[in-house]
Design an enzyme around this catalytic site. Sequence first.
Site, PDB file in Angstrom:
ATOM      1  N   THR A 192     -13.077  -7.097  -1.831  1.00 38.50           N
ATOM      2  CA  THR A 192     -11.845  -7.901  -1.828  1.00 38.50           C
ATOM      3  C   THR A 192     -11.941  -8.877  -0.656  1.00 38.50           C
ATOM      4  OG1 THR A 192     -10.674  -6.515  -0.246  1.00 38.50           O
ATOM      5  CG2 THR A 192     -10.527  -5.836  -2.556  1.00 38.50           C
ATOM      6  N   ASP A 226       7.941  -9.609   3.793  1.00 34.49           N
ATOM      7  CA  ASP A 226       7.217  -8.939   4.880  1.00 34.49           C
ATOM      8  C   ASP A 226       7.602  -7.461   4.817  1.00 34.49           C
ATOM      9  OD1 ASP A 226       6.230  -7.868   7.191  1.00 34.49           O
ATOM     10  OD2 ASP A 226       7.146  -9.346   8.539  1.00 34.49           O
ATOM     11  N   VAL A 227       6.627  -6.610   4.488  1.00 38.35           N
ATOM     12  CA  VAL A 227       6.958  -5.191   4.266  1.00 38.35           C
ATOM     13  C   VAL A 227       7.472  -4.488   5.520  1.00 38.35           C
ATOM     14  CG1 VAL A 227       5.408  -4.846   2.293  1.00 38.35           C
ATOM     15  CG2 VAL A 227       4.554  -4.410   4.620  1.00 38.35           C
ATOM     16  N   CYS A 259       0.168  -1.895  -1.744  1.00 37.47           N
ATOM     17  CA  CYS A 259      -1.189  -2.320  -1.353  1.00 37.47           C
ATOM     18  C   CYS A 259      -1.174  -3.220  -0.123  1.00 37.47           C
ATOM     19  CB  CYS A 259      -1.855  -3.092  -2.499  1.00 37.47           C
ATOM     20  SG  CYS A 259      -2.326  -2.053  -3.875  1.00 37.47           S
ATOM     21  N   TYR A 263      -6.602   1.504  12.456  1.00 35.75           N
ATOM     22  CA  TYR A 263      -6.616   1.511  10.994  1.00 35.75           C
ATOM     23  C   TYR A 263      -6.617   2.947  10.459  1.00 35.75           C
ATOM     24  CZ  TYR A 263      -7.964   0.093   6.261  1.00 35.75           C
ATOM     25  OH  TYR A 263      -8.000  -0.096   4.905  1.00 35.75           O
ATOM     26  N   PHE A 284     -14.147  -1.681  -0.982  1.00 39.40           N
ATOM     27  CA  PHE A 284     -14.027  -2.456  -2.218  1.00 39.40           C
ATOM     28  C   PHE A 284     -14.259  -3.935  -1.932  1.00 39.40           C
ATOM     29  CE2 PHE A 284     -12.336  -0.044  -5.924  1.00 39.40           C
ATOM     30  CZ  PHE A 284     -12.493   1.217  -5.380  1.00 39.40           C
ATOM     31  N   LYS A 323      -3.775   4.845   8.148  1.00 41.60           N
ATOM     32  CA  LYS A 323      -4.097   5.335   6.802  1.00 41.60           C
ATOM     33  C   LYS A 323      -3.986   6.859   6.709  1.00 41.60           C
ATOM     34  CE  LYS A 323      -4.704   1.364   4.909  1.00 41.60           C
ATOM     35  NZ  LYS A 323      -3.810   0.898   3.852  1.00 41.60           N
ATOM     36  N   SER A 356      -7.003   5.258   2.712  1.00 43.76           N
ATOM     37  CA  SER A 356      -8.368   4.754   2.878  1.00 43.76           C
ATOM     38  C   SER A 356      -9.277   5.929   3.216  1.00 43.76           C
ATOM     39  CB  SER A 356      -8.404   3.748   4.033  1.00 43.76           C
ATOM     40  OG  SER A 356      -9.735   3.491   4.428  1.00 43.76           O
TER      41      SER A 356
HETATM   42  N1  LIG Z   1     -10.798  -3.508   0.423  1.00 50.66           N
HETATM   43  C1  LIG Z   1     -11.163  -2.321   0.869  1.00 50.66           C
HETATM   44  O1  LIG Z   1     -12.359  -2.029   1.009  1.00 50.66           O
HETATM   45  C2  LIG Z   1     -10.136  -1.273   1.177  1.00 50.66           C
HETATM   46  C3  LIG Z   1     -10.563   0.034   1.430  1.00 50.66           C
HETATM   47  C4  LIG Z   1      -9.631   1.016   1.712  1.00 50.66           C
HETATM   48  C5  LIG Z   1      -8.288   0.695   1.739  1.00 50.66           C
HETATM   49  N2  LIG Z   1      -7.890  -0.577   1.499  1.00 50.66           N
HETATM   50  C6  LIG Z   1      -6.462  -0.876   1.548  1.00 50.66           C
HETATM   51  O2  LIG Z   1      -6.077  -1.416   0.321  1.00 50.66           O
HETATM   52  C7  LIG Z   1      -4.983  -2.307   0.506  1.00 50.66           C
HETATM   53  C8  LIG Z   1      -5.313  -3.645  -0.140  1.00 50.66           C
HETATM   54  O3  LIG Z   1      -6.448  -4.164   0.525  1.00 50.66           O
HETATM   55  P1  LIG Z   1      -7.252  -5.431  -0.028  1.00 50.66           P
HETATM   56  O4  LIG Z   1      -8.664  -5.180   0.258  1.00 50.66           O
HETATM   57  O5  LIG Z   1      -6.809  -5.764  -1.407  1.00 50.66           O
HETATM   58  O6  LIG Z   1      -6.763  -6.524   1.032  1.00 50.66           O
HETATM   59  P2  LIG Z   1      -6.363  -8.072   0.868  1.00 50.66           P
HETATM   60  O7  LIG Z   1      -6.441  -8.624   2.231  1.00 50.66           O
HETATM   61  O8  LIG Z   1      -7.156  -8.699  -0.229  1.00 50.66           O
HETATM   62  O9  LIG Z   1      -4.849  -7.979   0.384  1.00 50.66           O
HETATM   63  C9  LIG Z   1      -3.841  -7.510   1.227  1.00 50.66           C
HETATM   64  C10 LIG Z   1      -2.569  -8.260   0.898  1.00 50.66           C
HETATM   65  O10 LIG Z   1      -1.519  -7.719   1.741  1.00 50.66           O
HETATM   66  C11 LIG Z   1      -0.708  -8.807   2.144  1.00 50.66           C
HETATM   67  N3  LIG Z   1       0.015  -8.462   3.368  1.00 50.66           N
HETATM   68  C12 LIG Z   1      -0.489  -8.284   4.606  1.00 50.66           C
HETATM   69  N4  LIG Z   1       0.505  -8.008   5.485  1.00 50.66           N
HETATM   70  C13 LIG Z   1       1.657  -7.998   4.772  1.00 50.66           C
HETATM   71  C14 LIG Z   1       3.018  -7.778   5.100  1.00 50.66           C
HETATM   72  N5  LIG Z   1       3.418  -7.523   6.365  1.00 50.66           N
HETATM   73  N6  LIG Z   1       3.941  -7.835   4.114  1.00 50.66           N
HETATM   74  C15 LIG Z   1       3.579  -8.121   2.844  1.00 50.66           C
HETATM   75  N7  LIG Z   1       2.301  -8.352   2.463  1.00 50.66           N
HETATM   76  C16 LIG Z   1       1.355  -8.292   3.425  1.00 50.66           C
HETATM   77  C17 LIG Z   1      -1.672  -9.970   2.350  1.00 50.66           C
HETATM   78  O11 LIG Z   1      -0.989 -11.222   2.306  1.00 50.66           O
HETATM   79  C18 LIG Z   1      -2.640  -9.763   1.186  1.00 50.66           C
HETATM   80  O12 LIG Z   1      -2.250 -10.501   0.048  1.00 50.66           O
HETATM   81  C19 LIG Z   1      -4.758  -2.388   2.020  1.00 50.66           C
HETATM   82  O13 LIG Z   1      -3.735  -1.494   2.387  1.00 50.66           O
HETATM   83  C20 LIG Z   1      -6.081  -1.910   2.590  1.00 50.66           C
HETATM   84  O14 LIG Z   1      -5.938  -1.353   3.884  1.00 50.66           O
HETATM   85  C21 LIG Z   1      -8.784  -1.571   1.227  1.00 50.66           C
END
Ligand SMILES: NC(=O)c1ccc[n+]([C@@H]2O[C@H](COP(=O)([O-])OP(=O)(O)OC[C@H]3O[C@@H](n4cnc5c(N)ncnc54)[C@H](O)[C@@H]3O)[C@@H](O)[C@H]2O)c1
Length: 257
Positions: free
Chosen positions: A198, A60-61, A87, A163, A196, A167, A150
């Site tokens: 995801t 847990d980060v 990430c 959010y 993205f 960010k 972000s």
């Molecule tokens: N997907 C997008 O469109 C997008 C856009 C801009 C920014 N981001 C950022 O990119 C990063 C990755 O996003 P993603 O889309 O791959 O999301 P995702 O939900 O696919 O992956 C996020 C991962 O973080 C883990 N996580 C959450 N809380 C945690 C904690 N307290 N400790 C450890 N791990 C934890 C989750 O278990 C998950 O595996 C995030 O920071 C997100 O805010 C995503």
Amino acid sequence: MKMEGKVAIVTGGASGLGLATVEQLLEKGSKVAILDMDVEKVKQIQENYGSNQLLAIQTDVTDEGSVQQAINQTYDTFGAIHICVNCAGISVGQKTYSSKGPFDFGRFKKVIDVNLNGTFNVTRLVAEKMVLNNSTEEELDRGVIINTSSGAAFEGQMGQAAYSASKAGVAGMTLPIARDLSQYHIRINAIAPGLFMTPMASGLPESAIKKIESQIEYPKRLGNPPEFASLVLHIIENTYFNGEVVRLDGGTRLPAR
Ligand SMILES: NC(=O)c1ccc[n+]([C@@H]2O[C@H](COP(=O)([O-])OP(=O)(O)OC[C@H]3O[C@@H](n4cnc5c(N)ncnc54)[C@H](O)[C@@H]3O)[C@@H](O)[C@H]2O)c1
């Protein structure tokens, strides 16, 4: 920094952008530790890849002890840590005030805790291990850190107060951290992705995704996680890339809603 034989930590590496980064780092010959909360995915990834090149640690980060333990385990297993890609993140949408009442303060604090405090927690503790690496004429870098901001750091949409604040914090701390760590030859940059494809984004209704796609300049589609990972790899390789927040969003500037 060359990636072959180096050791990388990827938080949130069990899913989405983090997982794509893990896959590309493994292809480049790095050893990788995934630090993620999701136990089931963490176990599954470890089984898929075996343990020579990959460690998967439930972490847990936001928890100081949990991150310290994971960093120590990575260091003891692989003997060093050179690369850190943060990430781990969560997304919560709620208006500051609506007919349902004010933004839930606990949810606001949770988003800041995971996205901003968690990113800084890992950054500070990983730096302590990176300073132990050698800096040579051929390889000046002792370490490279890449955080995930972000597009919402700059143009948050309605409902994104928490959010966006988290960010914007990640973006804002990039330069001061680069200045703090420059004497140790540790670089830090942040990537600010647009939307993205995801699991985080696929929670959005199809109609919302279509609307966002129509607002993207070019190409008119969501980003693919490997496109994020390939920028991570470029930043790792390019020693002159430091203290920067770089957008990766197809030229998108999202409007209020
Ligand atoms: N997907 C997008 O469109 C997008 C856009 C801009 C920014 N981001 C950022 O990119 C990063 C990755 O996003 P993603 O889309 O791959 O999301 P995702 O939900 O696919 O992956 C996020 C991962 O973080 C883990 N996580 C959450 N809380 C945690 C904690 N307290 N400790 C450890 N791990 C934890 C989750 O278990 C998950 O595996 C995030 O920071 C997100 O805010 C995503």
